[in-house]
Design an enzyme around this catalytic site. Structure first.
Site, PDB file in Angstrom:
ATOM      1  N   ASP A  15      54.917  37.698  45.253  1.00 48.88           N
ATOM      2  CA  ASP A  15      54.869  38.300  43.905  1.00 48.88           C
ATOM      3  C   ASP A  15      56.038  39.262  43.665  1.00 48.88           C
ATOM      4  O   ASP A  15      55.833  40.419  43.254  1.00 48.88           O
ATOM      5  CB  ASP A  15      53.559  39.098  43.703  1.00 48.88           C
ATOM      6  CG  ASP A  15      52.307  38.329  44.107  1.00 48.88           C
ATOM      7  OD1 ASP A  15      52.303  37.097  43.985  1.00 48.88           O
ATOM      8  OD2 ASP A  15      51.339  38.986  44.535  1.00 48.88           O
ATOM      9  N   GLU A 222      48.281  33.703  35.199  1.00 47.11           N
ATOM     10  CA  GLU A 222      48.588  35.012  35.799  1.00 47.11           C
ATOM     11  C   GLU A 222      50.106  35.145  35.946  1.00 47.11           C
ATOM     12  O   GLU A 222      50.850  34.280  35.494  1.00 47.11           O
ATOM     13  CB  GLU A 222      47.906  35.164  37.175  1.00 47.11           C
ATOM     14  CG  GLU A 222      48.369  34.162  38.210  1.00 47.11           C
ATOM     15  CD  GLU A 222      47.609  34.244  39.532  1.00 47.11           C
ATOM     16  OE1 GLU A 222      46.671  35.037  39.673  1.00 47.11           O
ATOM     17  OE2 GLU A 222      47.970  33.469  40.447  1.00 47.11           O
TER      18      GLU A 222
HETATM   19  O1  FUB Z   1      49.107  38.422  45.391  1.00 46.16           O
HETATM   20  C1  FUB Z   1      47.804  38.412  44.863  1.00 46.16           C
HETATM   21  C2  FUB Z   1      47.761  37.609  43.619  1.00 46.16           C
HETATM   22  O2  FUB Z   1      48.170  36.276  43.890  1.00 46.16           O
HETATM   23  C3  FUB Z   1      48.679  38.052  42.519  1.00 46.16           C
HETATM   24  O3  FUB Z   1      48.272  39.218  41.864  1.00 46.16           O
HETATM   25  C4  FUB Z   1      48.680  36.827  41.703  1.00 46.16           C
HETATM   26  O4  FUB Z   1      49.645  36.769  40.708  1.00 46.16           O
HETATM   27  C5  FUB Z   1      48.872  35.760  42.769  1.00 46.16           C
HETATM   28  O5  FUB Z   1      50.221  35.608  43.120  1.00 46.16           O
END
Ligand code: FUB
Length: 323
Positions: A15, A222
């Protein structure tokens, strides 16, 4: 740089939020750990506990690990799961905005502050008032104001809210209804609060209709990121269960945005998450995959590759090379 480069071989990181501070490239990633928690759709296996900050003098240069700058044990309101973060700078202070569950297992967005981009950050006592869900991305407008985009489905809990209020039973809309949107909100001048109610960041299809909840190849899931290119706003995001990084473009920061296409096809792993940054006249896609861990979805590794535009401003799709 035409070939992707792995950035941090000795630590599982994901991320990546990347910013240029003081002429250097700074990377603010999640720090993945072997939690021992079985993989599930709620993301319980992503049980991260701290953040390291990394920097590079040049895109091909050595990556410096500045060590742990924020630990969950120093965040007063912490429950568990330190997920994606972003960083920003204003008036001599650096801010990390982070996703974390509180003691009731509800995600909110917290803030930690430092005098330097790579020094330890001090967390505030409580999360941003009115914040919920995950994956904050903070974008600096040309006039110095800042906007946050946020949100994430499933384990990210966005389906538990409508109109910024928690609902009794979280659920996604029916397939033929408009998809749930990422949120966009202006930050207060002091960077510590929302200056307004978060709004829907609406993405339209080529007919001017909002993307449908059933359109899993295109709808927001997301991993919000915002950048500006040739005066237009580019909102990019992950489609989650179909594993694409996509983007949509608008003339206005609040939108509506129009879906444009795929930036990155699926990588090895379940999640895909990124940032897009300009450095010395070239654009780069920072992202992650699970090749170095042998495909363990919760142990991810950072990569960077050059991102290129066509003359009309569309982005040339990059192959993620998932098997
Ligand atoms: O790293 C945890 C979660 O996984 C992130 O917040 C999301 O975007 C996904 O990458």
């Amino acid at each position: 740089m035409k070939q992707p480069r792995y950035l941090v071989p000795n630590l599982y990181t994901a991320d990546p939020a990347v910013h240029i501070f003081n002429g250097k490239i700074y990377i603010y990633p999640s720090h993945d750990v072997e939690s021992g928690i079985p993989e599930n759709d709620n993301g319980d296996h992503f049980d991260m506990r701290d953040y390291h900050v990394f920097s590079m003098e040049s895109i091909d240069g050595e990556v410096t690990d500045h060590g742990v700058v924020l630990d969950v044990k120093n965040i007063p309101w912490a429950g568990r799961q330190l997920w994606d973060c972003d960083a920003a700078y204003k008036d001599g202070k650096y801010y990390i905005y982070f996703s974390l569950k509180d003691k009731n297992d509800v995600f909110h967005i917290g803030i930690a502050i430092s005098e330097k981009p790579e020094d330890p950050f001090t967390a505030l006592d409580s999360p941003i008032k009115g914040s919920y869900s995950i994956d904050p991305c903070v974008f600096r407008e040309d006039d110095g104001s800042h906007f946050m985009c946020f949100g994430g489905l499933w384990g990210g809990q966005l389906q538990r809210y409508r109109n910024n209020k928690a609902i009794e039973c979280g659920h996604e809309p029916a397939d033929n209804e408009p998809a749930l949107c990422a949120k966009i909100v202006k930050m207060s001048d002091d960077m510590l609060d929302f200056a307004e109610e978060p709004r829907d960041l609406v993405i339209l299809d080529e007919n001017g209709e909002p993307l449908r909840a059933g359109d899993h190849d295109k709808r927001f899931f997301e991993a919000s990121w915002m950048h500006k290119y040739n005066g237009k706003y580019y909102f990019s995001y992950s489609t989650g269960d179909t594993h694409f990084l996509c983007y949509a473009v608008s003339d206005s920061i609040y939108g509506p945005y129009t879906y444009q296409g795929v930036i990155l096809t699926p990588v090895v792993g379940w999640t895909t998450h990124h940032s897009i940054t300009e450095f010395e006249g070239k654009w780069y896609l920072f992202h992650h995959d699970c090749v170095p861990s042998g495909g363990k979805t919760w142990l991810r590794s950072l990569k960077v590759v050059e991102l290129e535009y066509n003359a009309d401003g569309t982005i040339i799709t990059i192959e993620g090379l998932a098997k």
